[in-house]
Design an enzyme around this catalytic site. Sequence first.
Site, short mmCIF file in Angstrom:
data_model
loop_
_atom_site.label_atom_id
_atom_site.label_comp_id
_atom_site.label_asym_id
_atom_site.label_seq_id
_atom_site.Cartn_x
_atom_site.Cartn_y
_atom_site.Cartn_z
N ASP A 191 12.07 -5.48 -3.37
CA ASP A 191 11.14 -6.45 -3.92
C ASP A 191 11.63 -6.94 -5.28
O ASP A 191 12.18 -6.16 -6.07
CB ASP A 191 9.76 -5.78 -4.08
CG ASP A 191 8.67 -6.73 -4.47
OD1 ASP A 191 8.39 -7.66 -3.69
OD2 ASP A 191 8.08 -6.54 -5.55
N GLU A 251 26.85 5.67 1.43
CA GLU A 251 26.93 7.08 1.84
C GLU A 251 26.24 7.30 3.18
O GLU A 251 26.61 8.18 3.96
CB GLU A 251 26.28 7.99 0.79
CG GLU A 251 27.01 8.09 -0.53
CD GLU A 251 26.28 9.02 -1.49
OE1 GLU A 251 25.57 9.94 -1.01
OE2 GLU A 251 26.38 8.82 -2.72
#
Length: 536
Positions: free
Chosen positions: A199, A255
Amino acid sequence: MTEWWRGAVTYQVYPRSFQDSNGDGVGDLPGITRRLPHLAELGVDAVWLSPFFKSPMKDMGYDVSDYCDVDPVFGTLADFDALVAKAHALGLKVIIDQVLSHSSDQHPAFAESRADRMNPKADWYVWADPKHDGTPPCNWQSVFGGAAWTWDARRKQYYLHNFLSTQPDLNYHNPAVQDWALGVLRFWLERGVDGFRFDTVNYFFHDPLFRDNPADYRVKTEAEGSPYGMQYHLFDKNRPENLAWMERIRRLLDEYGAASVGEMGEAHHAIRMMGEYTAPGRLHQCYSFEMFGYEYTPEFFRSRVEGFFKGAPDGWPMWAFSNHDVPRQVSRWAKHGVSPEAVAKQAASLLLSFEGSICLWQGEELGQTDTELDFEDLTDPQGIAFWPEPVGRDNTRTPMVWDGSANGGFTTGKPWLPVKPEQAARHVAGQTGVAGSVLEHYRAMIAFRKTEAALREGRTRFLDLDEPVLGFVRGEGDGALLCLFNLSPIARTVTVAGVAGLLGPSLHTAQEGERLTLGPNAAAMLRVAGAVSVKD
């Protein structure tokens, strides 16, 4: 590592309005889980969930008090885990909102920060001394109206809030805040989410010198509904430090092989900034409010798509026509079509032909329209503050309509926003399997996009055509496609060379040799079979 997000179609779910499972009138996570087969049958690749975290709900969940738990109105963490498992079983990715630039004022960190100036979290939020006359340190405005500063008697300082005063901004100049935010992301990644929608992604950093924003340089004939739009936001957001923060987020996401999309809330240079934020090593994709307005012309759409890829050849956009913050596309563009259904189907064909990733707002696959609400119906703080204009965001957030039963099958109780007759008439059950319905056109167009590599991966070459016809070629060689759209309610005829017959879910188009009649709100998809030329 697969780039599943590149060219994918994501469906935004607003949890309060999707499906209520317990009769309290508010949608919830078990309700979403129940309705996931609808999204799988629609053919989308991913579902984006708007906030469902613990919150006082001053801004309908975009004011978070606990980032690592589910608000009881939506269910439990176990409900969330079940949702993810069901989505994955159906072949759907799950993206969740992250509202990290600000928190709720009920978050424990803010309670500690405001206690005094010496506590461990004293610098976790943006605090500033008043000017000598007691006024705020600078002229920054809140998106929701008024100054972006609120006085706190405990610290005898102002705190910054770009939105409601109950949504204090976190201080990302403090490395500890960044570490905390990454910990929040890791929590949800460990629970199996496939990515995040960030956001207000350009709001994380502020100018530490608290310099005044200048007036908007664009000439305006009248004041805007909100004074926020009267400033050029150089110092309260859009700061260069944001980009390094995006790179740190990206390293964590890599990752886990997770994807990201950022919301670019900016009225100036938004397309350029989308490119900056999606440069290699930053966000995977980004969208802005550029296509959320009332313009519906070939030049407008061409300038945005072409402009992005010219300015950011290594970036990646996500295109959308509507979401939970703006009026629905069918209502905005009604004057350009012969019917709401015609506008809805053409908009689907257009959006799903664009180069980039795509996001659909819930209900658009039904041709849903905005709901006319009375002031007493409103829950949106923006709508209440600026009544009667701008109208706010509740009009687009009304419940999803599933069938012809009471409240459209959304709830057995009283819905949190009303389901009015115009919206109730457009429901999933009534359009499923019905030839020519908006829903079946969306399903066909999404399936067509999946089977056509040119629409997922092909580069775009726009054609120089007269208004109101928009034309472009996607891809090269044998698999290339010519896409033509008549963005008006009046038929147009063009001469086309270098193509074969009409393909897939073309709309309101007739072909006689090289003569192509584009009816009102037509969409034509044709296989390229040579040197393409289109003449008006």
